[in-house]
Scaffold this motif. Structure first.
Motif, short mmCIF file in Angstrom:
data_model
loop_
_atom_site.label_atom_id
_atom_site.label_comp_id
_atom_site.label_asym_id
_atom_site.label_seq_id
_atom_site.Cartn_x
_atom_site.Cartn_y
_atom_site.Cartn_z
N SER A 4 -20.69 -17.75 -74.60
CA SER A 4 -19.24 -17.75 -74.55
C SER A 4 -18.76 -16.49 -73.83
CB SER A 4 -18.63 -17.85 -75.95
OG SER A 4 -18.96 -16.72 -76.71
N GLU A 6 -15.07 -14.36 -73.36
CA GLU A 6 -13.69 -14.22 -73.80
C GLU A 6 -13.00 -13.11 -73.03
OE1 GLU A 6 -12.51 -14.04 -77.90
OE2 GLU A 6 -14.31 -15.13 -78.49
N GLU A 47 -8.42 -14.78 -64.90
CA GLU A 47 -7.96 -15.45 -63.67
C GLU A 47 -7.40 -14.38 -62.74
OE1 GLU A 47 -6.26 -19.59 -65.60
OE2 GLU A 47 -4.90 -17.90 -65.35
N ALA A 84 -8.41 -15.61 -72.63
CA ALA A 84 -9.15 -16.82 -72.25
C ALA A 84 -10.42 -16.93 -73.09
CB ALA A 84 -9.50 -16.75 -70.77
N ARG A 85 -10.89 -18.15 -73.25
CA ARG A 85 -12.19 -18.37 -73.92
C ARG A 85 -12.88 -19.51 -73.20
NH1 ARG A 85 -15.83 -17.79 -77.70
NH2 ARG A 85 -16.51 -19.42 -79.10
N TYR A 86 -14.11 -19.24 -72.80
CA TYR A 86 -14.93 -20.24 -72.11
C TYR A 86 -16.25 -20.36 -72.86
CZ TYR A 86 -11.60 -19.78 -68.35
OH TYR A 86 -10.44 -19.79 -67.63
N ARG A 87 -16.67 -21.59 -73.07
CA ARG A 87 -17.94 -21.83 -73.74
C ARG A 87 -18.80 -22.66 -72.79
NH1 ARG A 87 -19.99 -25.22 -78.61
NH2 ARG A 87 -21.65 -23.84 -79.32
N ASP A 88 -19.93 -22.08 -72.41
CA ASP A 88 -20.87 -22.74 -71.51
C ASP A 88 -20.26 -23.08 -70.15
OD1 ASP A 88 -23.36 -22.61 -72.48
OD2 ASP A 88 -23.48 -24.67 -73.16
N GLU A 89 -19.27 -22.33 -69.75
CA GLU A 89 -18.72 -22.46 -68.41
C GLU A 89 -18.21 -21.10 -67.97
OE1 GLU A 89 -14.99 -24.65 -67.92
OE2 GLU A 89 -14.74 -24.60 -70.09
N LEU A 90 -18.07 -20.94 -66.68
CA LEU A 90 -17.68 -19.66 -66.12
C LEU A 90 -16.18 -19.59 -65.89
CD1 LEU A 90 -20.56 -19.38 -63.52
CD2 LEU A 90 -20.46 -18.37 -65.80
N PRO A 91 -15.59 -18.42 -66.10
CA PRO A 91 -14.16 -18.27 -65.86
C PRO A 91 -13.86 -18.23 -64.36
CG PRO A 91 -15.09 -16.18 -66.52
CD PRO A 91 -16.19 -17.20 -66.64
N ASP A 122 -24.35 -18.80 -63.68
CA ASP A 122 -24.74 -19.58 -64.85
C ASP A 122 -26.25 -19.54 -65.05
OD1 ASP A 122 -23.93 -21.66 -67.00
OD2 ASP A 122 -25.52 -22.68 -65.87
#
Length: 156
Positions: A4, A6, A47, A84-91, A122
């Protein structure tokens, strides 16, 4: 294994947006108006800010540990955005950028590091987390050296 990513908490930066330019200068921070749609990455939303938006450029300790690997550098933050929070993906701020990925043990000591070109982050993150001694990874923009985000091991 999942991970993750954040954004930084907006609460810690909220007081900066109420400060005047003189107050900001006293703490080595600056108010900046974005001039292009790329190149001003917000560390809260993960972003790039858009042209015309206002940011604060400040010194930030991203790796606040009692080891030789303590790290700080300049970052941008903008008002009115959620972390922001991303799980198993890139911002989005990782897209098209070369990254320096620094893998740390739980005690804040560096275990290893890797450069990841655009589109390689990744796989590099997963490879670094294949080492069970890696607790977290700090991503930095390779060219400018600024902190991009912390990547945490996120196993269900």
């Amino acid at each position: 294994m999942t991970y993750s990513i954040e954004g930084l908490s907006p609460d810690q930066f909220a007081p900066l947006f109420a400060m005047g330019d003189t107050e900001l200068a006293a703490i080595n921070a600056r108010r900046v108006t974005v001039t292009t749609d790329r190149g001003f990455p917000c560390r809260i939303s993960l972003e790039d800010a858009k042209a015309g938006e206002e940011l604060i450029l400040l010194h930030h300790t991203s790796h606040d540990v009692a080891t030789p690997y303590r790290s700080a550098y300049a970052i941008y933050v903008r008002p009115g955005v959620a972390a922001a929070r991303y799980r198993d993906e890139l911002p989005p701020v990782f897209e098209g950028r070369a990254l320096a990925l620094r893998a740390f043990a739980g005690d804040g000591m560096l275990r290893t590091a890797r450069l990841a070109g655009p589109g390689e982050a990744d796989d590099a993150i997963r490879d670094l987390f294949a080492d069970p001694g890696t607790s977290y990874i700090d991503a930095h923009n390779a060219a400018y050296g600024c902190f991009a985000a912390r990547i945490e091991r996120d196993e269900p």
